[in-house]
Design a protein around this motif. Structure first.
Motif, PDB file in Angstrom:
ATOM      1  N   UNK A 160      -5.861  -4.332   1.715  1.00  0.00           N
ATOM      2  CA  UNK A 160      -4.857  -4.755   2.695  1.00  0.00           C
ATOM      3  C   UNK A 160      -4.136  -3.537   3.278  1.00  0.00           C
ATOM      4  N   UNK A 161      -3.729  -2.614   2.393  1.00  0.00           N
ATOM      5  CA  UNK A 161      -2.997  -1.432   2.853  1.00  0.00           C
ATOM      6  C   UNK A 161      -3.857  -0.571   3.772  1.00  0.00           C
ATOM      7  N   UNK A 162      -5.140  -0.515   3.521  1.00  0.00           N
ATOM      8  CA  UNK A 162      -6.038   0.250   4.385  1.00  0.00           C
ATOM      9  C   UNK A 162      -6.076  -0.350   5.788  1.00  0.00           C
ATOM     10  N   UNK A 169      -1.755   1.303  11.917  1.00  0.00           N
ATOM     11  CA  UNK A 169      -0.674   2.241  12.212  1.00  0.00           C
ATOM     12  C   UNK A 169      -1.183   3.493  12.909  1.00  0.00           C
ATOM     13  N   UNK A 170      -2.357   3.964  12.506  1.00  0.00           N
ATOM     14  CA  UNK A 170      -2.896   5.195  13.066  1.00  0.00           C
ATOM     15  C   UNK A 170      -3.721   4.964  14.336  1.00  0.00           C
ATOM     16  N   UNK A 175       3.966   3.208   3.472  1.00  0.00           N
ATOM     17  CA  UNK A 175       2.882   3.644   4.354  1.00  0.00           C
ATOM     18  C   UNK A 175       3.431   4.248   5.649  1.00  0.00           C
ATOM     19  N   UNK A 176       4.526   3.668   6.124  1.00  0.00           N
ATOM     20  CA  UNK A 176       5.133   4.132   7.386  1.00  0.00           C
ATOM     21  C   UNK A 176       6.193   5.180   7.039  1.00  0.00           C
ATOM     22  N   UNK A 177       5.733   6.325   6.550  1.00  0.00           N
ATOM     23  CA  UNK A 177       6.617   7.338   5.977  1.00  0.00           C
ATOM     24  C   UNK A 177       6.935   8.437   6.989  1.00  0.00           C
ATOM     25  N   UNK A 178       7.431   9.592   6.493  1.00  0.00           N
ATOM     26  CA  UNK A 178       7.785  10.692   7.388  1.00  0.00           C
ATOM     27  C   UNK A 178       6.573  11.249   8.125  1.00  0.00           C
ATOM     28  N   UNK A 179       5.422  11.195   7.496  1.00  0.00           N
ATOM     29  CA  UNK A 179       4.216  11.655   8.187  1.00  0.00           C
ATOM     30  C   UNK A 179       3.954  10.787   9.415  1.00  0.00           C
ATOM     31  N   UNK A 235      -8.195  11.327   5.760  1.00  0.00           N
ATOM     32  CA  UNK A 235      -6.898  11.894   5.363  1.00  0.00           C
ATOM     33  C   UNK A 235      -5.958  10.846   4.794  1.00  0.00           C
ATOM     34  N   UNK A 236      -5.988   9.621   5.356  1.00  0.00           N
ATOM     35  CA  UNK A 236      -5.014   8.640   4.870  1.00  0.00           C
ATOM     36  C   UNK A 236      -5.496   7.814   3.680  1.00  0.00           C
ATOM     37  N   UNK A 237      -6.767   7.808   3.380  1.00  0.00           N
ATOM     38  CA  UNK A 237      -7.245   7.005   2.250  1.00  0.00           C
ATOM     39  C   UNK A 237      -6.575   7.369   0.917  1.00  0.00           C
TER      40      UNK A 237
END
Length: 213
Positions: free
Chosen positions: A96-98, A104-105, A171-175, A191-193
């Motif tokens: 789900x998070x993926x 998001x990306x 997941x929706x962090x400073x990056x 990179x995000x995995x």
């Protein structure tokens, strides 16, 4: 040979509506709300402004419909809670998070965030449309998934909605803020995995049943 004009008159209303949305999305996201005119949209799809008024109303209504349309396209890959509950809880959450991170990306999502931030102060109803069709849908879907795992005894979750908000906030962090600000490009999946896996593992440390900790 038929002229382009004669071919346009044969377009189905649903096809024309989607063509207007696609053109509006490209122009709004590229040029912003103020610099995008209805004439420019119609120039892309052919016909007259009457088609926009007929399908959407005015320019703000078209923008709201475009926000909903792109959000639905981006989020259509979110898994249903019933489809993943039977899996291992960690695998289920990573899946789900993926999907959330992929959304998001997505450059369209990044552009939508920027557009809503630019216009939302003056038009809070547009911000509400975006929240309802985008972020809140992701939270609702995750809350349903957490509730199912909690009922199965895999998680301890008192408030599924609040917990889902906290998790997606990881997941929706400073990056991601850097991505929105244009400091860095959207992360690749490679990179995000590992970031998704770390977020899930941290989350499970606080929500796993006592016997599993």
């Amino acid at each position: 040979m038929r002229s382009p004009t004669s071919r346009r008159t044969r377009r189905r209303p649903d096809d024309l509506r989607q063509q207007i949305l696609d053109a509006a999305g490209e122009l709004f996201l590229r040029d912003g709300y103020a610099k995008t005119s209805l004439d420019a949209v119609i120039e892309r799809v052919g016909g007259s402004k009457r088609a926009i008024y007929s399908h959407f109303g005015g320019k703000e209504d078209l923008l709201a419909a475009m926000l909903t349309d792109i959000s639905e396209q981006v989020l259509q890959a979110l898994p249903e809670a019933a489809d993943t509950t039977g899996a291992d809880v960690r695998d289920s959450l990573i899946h789900f998070a993926s999907a959330v991170m992929r959304a998001l990306m997505d450059p369209r999502t990044v552009a939508l965030y920027r557009l809503v931030i630019a216009e939302g102060v003056r038009r809070p109803e547009l911000a509400e449309v975006f929240l309802r069709s985008g972020p809140r849908r992701a939270v609702t879907g995750l809350a349903q998934l957490l509730s199912r795992h909690a009922k199965a005894g895999s998680l301890v979750v008192a408030d599924p909605t609040a917990t889902a908000e906290h998790f997606i906030g990881m997941l929706r962090d400073d990056t991601y803020l850097e991505v929105l600000l244009g400091v860095r490009p959207p992360l690749s999946e490679r990179a995000w995995k590992p970031r998704v896996a770390r977020a899930v593992d941290i989350f499970l440390q606080g929500t796993a049943p006592p016997r599993a900790r």
